[in-house]
Design a protein around this motif. Structure first.
Motif, PDB file in Angstrom:
ATOM      1  N   LYS A  17      42.418  47.013  46.750  1.00 21.17           N
ATOM      2  CA  LYS A  17      41.083  46.550  47.125  1.00 21.17           C
ATOM      3  C   LYS A  17      40.221  47.779  47.396  1.00 21.17           C
ATOM      4  O   LYS A  17      40.459  48.529  48.326  1.00 21.17           O
ATOM      5  CB  LYS A  17      41.145  45.654  48.357  1.00 21.17           C
ATOM      6  CG  LYS A  17      39.765  45.188  48.813  1.00 21.17           C
ATOM      7  CD  LYS A  17      39.842  44.263  49.990  1.00 21.17           C
ATOM      8  CE  LYS A  17      40.165  42.860  49.592  1.00 21.17           C
ATOM      9  NZ  LYS A  17      40.003  41.901  50.701  1.00 21.17           N
ATOM     10  N   LEU A  45      36.236  49.832  47.451  1.00 26.41           N
ATOM     11  CA  LEU A  45      34.845  49.615  47.814  1.00 26.41           C
ATOM     12  C   LEU A  45      33.971  49.352  46.599  1.00 26.41           C
ATOM     13  O   LEU A  45      34.122  49.985  45.562  1.00 26.41           O
ATOM     14  CB  LEU A  45      34.308  50.853  48.543  1.00 26.41           C
ATOM     15  CG  LEU A  45      34.899  51.156  49.904  1.00 26.41           C
ATOM     16  CD1 LEU A  45      34.351  52.482  50.403  1.00 26.41           C
ATOM     17  CD2 LEU A  45      34.592  50.055  50.872  1.00 26.41           C
ATOM     18  N   ASP A  46      33.061  48.444  46.747  1.00 22.79           N
ATOM     19  CA  ASP A  46      31.993  48.272  45.771  1.00 22.79           C
ATOM     20  C   ASP A  46      30.803  49.050  46.312  1.00 22.79           C
ATOM     21  O   ASP A  46      30.107  48.594  47.206  1.00 22.79           O
ATOM     22  CB  ASP A  46      31.663  46.789  45.610  1.00 22.79           C
ATOM     23  CG  ASP A  46      30.589  46.555  44.551  1.00 22.79           C
ATOM     24  OD1 ASP A  46      30.018  47.554  44.064  1.00 22.79           O
ATOM     25  OD2 ASP A  46      30.319  45.393  44.217  1.00 22.79           O
ATOM     26  N   SER A  58      28.098  49.908  44.782  1.00 27.05           N
ATOM     27  CA  SER A  58      26.862  49.728  44.031  1.00 27.05           C
ATOM     28  C   SER A  58      25.698  49.549  45.003  1.00 27.05           C
ATOM     29  O   SER A  58      25.870  49.108  46.147  1.00 27.05           O
ATOM     30  CB  SER A  58      26.963  48.505  43.123  1.00 27.05           C
ATOM     31  OG  SER A  58      27.097  47.324  43.885  1.00 27.05           O
ATOM     32  N   ALA A  63      25.281  45.996  46.430  1.00 26.64           N
ATOM     33  CA  ALA A  63      26.312  45.628  47.399  1.00 26.64           C
ATOM     34  C   ALA A  63      26.074  46.318  48.733  1.00 26.64           C
ATOM     35  O   ALA A  63      26.208  45.710  49.799  1.00 26.64           O
ATOM     36  CB  ALA A  63      27.689  45.984  46.861  1.00 26.64           C
ATOM     37  N   GLU A  78      30.706  56.070  48.150  1.00 28.08           N
ATOM     38  CA  GLU A  78      31.282  56.545  46.892  1.00 28.08           C
ATOM     39  C   GLU A  78      32.360  57.590  47.160  1.00 28.08           C
ATOM     40  O   GLU A  78      33.413  57.598  46.515  1.00 28.08           O
ATOM     41  CB  GLU A  78      30.185  57.130  45.999  1.00 28.08           C
ATOM     42  CG  GLU A  78      29.359  56.104  45.254  1.00 28.08           C
ATOM     43  CD  GLU A  78      30.092  55.536  44.044  1.00 28.08           C
ATOM     44  OE1 GLU A  78      31.284  55.848  43.871  1.00 28.08           O
ATOM     45  OE2 GLU A  78      29.462  54.777  43.292  1.00 28.08           O
ATOM     46  N   LYS A 103      35.353  55.876  48.499  1.00 29.05           N
ATOM     47  CA  LYS A 103      35.978  55.123  47.406  1.00 29.05           C
ATOM     48  C   LYS A 103      36.761  56.048  46.480  1.00 29.05           C
ATOM     49  O   LYS A 103      37.878  55.739  46.069  1.00 29.05           O
ATOM     50  CB  LYS A 103      34.891  54.385  46.623  1.00 29.05           C
ATOM     51  CG  LYS A 103      35.379  53.720  45.344  1.00 29.05           C
ATOM     52  CD  LYS A 103      34.210  53.109  44.592  1.00 29.05           C
ATOM     53  CE  LYS A 103      34.653  52.531  43.253  1.00 29.05           C
ATOM     54  NZ  LYS A 103      33.531  51.926  42.503  1.00 29.05           N
ATOM     55  N   PRO A 152      31.042  45.687  51.680  1.00 36.60           N
ATOM     56  CA  PRO A 152      31.233  45.333  50.278  1.00 36.60           C
ATOM     57  C   PRO A 152      32.611  45.728  49.781  1.00 36.60           C
ATOM     58  O   PRO A 152      32.979  46.885  49.841  1.00 36.60           O
ATOM     59  CB  PRO A 152      30.153  46.154  49.563  1.00 36.60           C
ATOM     60  CG  PRO A 152      29.937  47.332  50.452  1.00 36.60           C
ATOM     61  CD  PRO A 152      30.172  46.844  51.857  1.00 36.60           C
ATOM     62  N   THR A 153      33.393  44.774  49.317  1.00 34.08           N
ATOM     63  CA  THR A 153      34.681  45.073  48.725  1.00 34.08           C
ATOM     64  C   THR A 153      34.854  44.252  47.462  1.00 34.08           C
ATOM     65  O   THR A 153      34.214  43.232  47.280  1.00 34.08           O
ATOM     66  CB  THR A 153      35.848  44.750  49.679  1.00 34.08           C
ATOM     67  OG1 THR A 153      35.768  43.367  50.053  1.00 34.08           O
ATOM     68  CG2 THR A 153      35.819  45.620  50.908  1.00 34.08           C
ATOM     69  N   ARG A 154      35.709  44.705  46.594  1.00 38.42           N
ATOM     70  CA  ARG A 154      36.026  43.939  45.398  1.00 38.42           C
ATOM     71  C   ARG A 154      37.443  44.300  44.985  1.00 38.42           C
ATOM     72  O   ARG A 154      37.991  45.311  45.388  1.00 38.42           O
ATOM     73  CB  ARG A 154      35.054  44.258  44.254  1.00 38.42           C
ATOM     74  CG  ARG A 154      35.112  45.716  43.808  1.00 38.42           C
ATOM     75  CD  ARG A 154      34.154  45.976  42.653  1.00 38.42           C
ATOM     76  NE  ARG A 154      34.121  47.365  42.290  1.00 38.42           N
ATOM     77  CZ  ARG A 154      34.987  47.956  41.471  1.00 38.42           C
ATOM     78  NH1 ARG A 154      35.961  47.253  40.950  1.00 38.42           N
ATOM     79  NH2 ARG A 154      34.881  49.230  41.182  1.00 38.42           N
ATOM     80  N   ALA A 156      40.052  45.716  42.433  1.00 42.31           N
ATOM     81  CA  ALA A 156      39.986  46.668  41.328  1.00 42.31           C
ATOM     82  C   ALA A 156      40.190  45.944  40.002  1.00 42.31           C
ATOM     83  O   ALA A 156      41.047  45.070  39.889  1.00 42.31           O
ATOM     84  CB  ALA A 156      41.062  47.746  41.511  1.00 42.31           C
TER      85      ALA A 156
END
Length: 318
Positions: free
Chosen positions: A52, A54-55, A57, A60, A115, A118, A171-173, A175
């Protein structure tokens, strides 16, 4: 490891004959910037951090920061707090004990810090790595699920291997290279929560015993279970007196888009009517939803005007 001729000759006598042992084992000692030799366990944890990620962007991060409006977030040292007062197009307004009215911080710098975390899985929480507003950036990074502080000179922020860390709505997403599969581990966990006692009274004050009511933004009538008691001025930013100002500090908004659009700043209310942001394409799904309620009269505007003014200034995407 299969070695080439030159590598196979390492540590052999100068006049030795033959190719030598081309299957010998070699122990490599590698210096990793930012890590001491005694921190091998931490390095291993960072390299094996969970899928999992970080997003980072801009959209986000913008939404992430908006969710933190009005909530005091502690610095890495824990001795001070930062409070996001509002989120604009390019800057976030941050208040501290020294600057209670707030100072602007570029959102792009928050994106850069996320970033970095991440990309590397760890970041020094100091001016050298995060810049002049390092205390604020560190506080924001600690809102990431699983974020924790390691070390002290300087303190560093890393992501815990546990995916069950307490979230702060960042914000998470998942991978993109991770295949979905059955959930592993316990499905439930015990939690301790602090309940706001006025929530029940707020909903009761807005519904006034009705089984159905009108959404303040779209004007449609829904059963009570489809209406949310939405704070016009965020509860975290309200004074105690304002939090007790029931029901004027809140309104009923339907869960079919109106509550989310207002909460995230895509719509607000001005001069008694719904206004919509120009920051989205009118042809997009959000843009079409905004146009459905744009200009609609809000009946309870007069009694809640000061709270709507706060929302326009601090949350609305003007």
């Amino acid at each position: 490891m299969k070695l080439g001729k030159s590598a196979a000759a390492v540590h052999r006598a100068p006049n030795a004959i033959g190719e030598g042992n081309r299957t010998k084992k070699i122990r490599l000692i590698v210096a990793v910037p930012g890590f001491e030799p005694s921190e091998s366990a931490l390095l291993a944890s960072v390299l094996s951090r969970p899928s999992k990620v970080l997003d980072a962007s801009l959209s986000a991060v913008d939404g992430f920061l908006r969710e933190l409006i009005g909530t005091p977030i502690p610095t890495v040292s824990g001795t001070r707090t930062n409070t996001i007062l509002s989120v604009g197009t390019d800057h976030v307004l941050v208040a501290t004990s020294r600057t209670p009215t707030g100072q602007p911080v570029p959102i792009a710098e928050v994106v850069a810090a996320l970033e970095h975390l991440k990309q590397d899985g760890i970041i020094d929480a100091n001016v050298e790595s995060l810049g002049y507003r390092s205390a604020f950036f560190g506080a924001v990074l600690l809102q990431v699920p699983g974020a924790r502080v390691v070390g002290a000179a300087p303190p560093r922020i890393t992501i815990s291997e546990s995916s069950d860390a307490e979230p702060g709505h960042p914000p998470t997403r998942i991978a993109p290279d991770v295949e979905p599969g059955p959930f592993q581990g316990a499905l439930d966990r015990p939690v301790t929560t602090r309940q706001r006692r006025e929530q029940h009274r707020l909903r009761a004050a807005l519904l006034r015993g009705r089984d159905e009511a009108t959404c303040a933004l779209c004007g449609e009538t829904f059963p009570a279970r489809f209406l949310w008691a939405s704070h016009i001025k965020k509860r975290a930013a309200a004074t105690e007196a304002e939090a007790r100002d029931l029901p004027r500090i809140a309104m009923l908004a339907c869960i079919f888009g109106c509550d989310a659009l207002f909460e995230d700043g895509y719509v607000s209310v001005e001069a008694g009517a719904v206004i919509g942001t120009a920051a989205v394409d009118e042809a997009s799904a959000i843009g079409r939803k905004i146009n459905q309620i744009r200009g609609r009269a809000v009946g309870e505007y007069a009694t809640s005007a000061t709270y709507f003014a706060w929302h326009r200034e601090h949350v609305f995407r003007s």
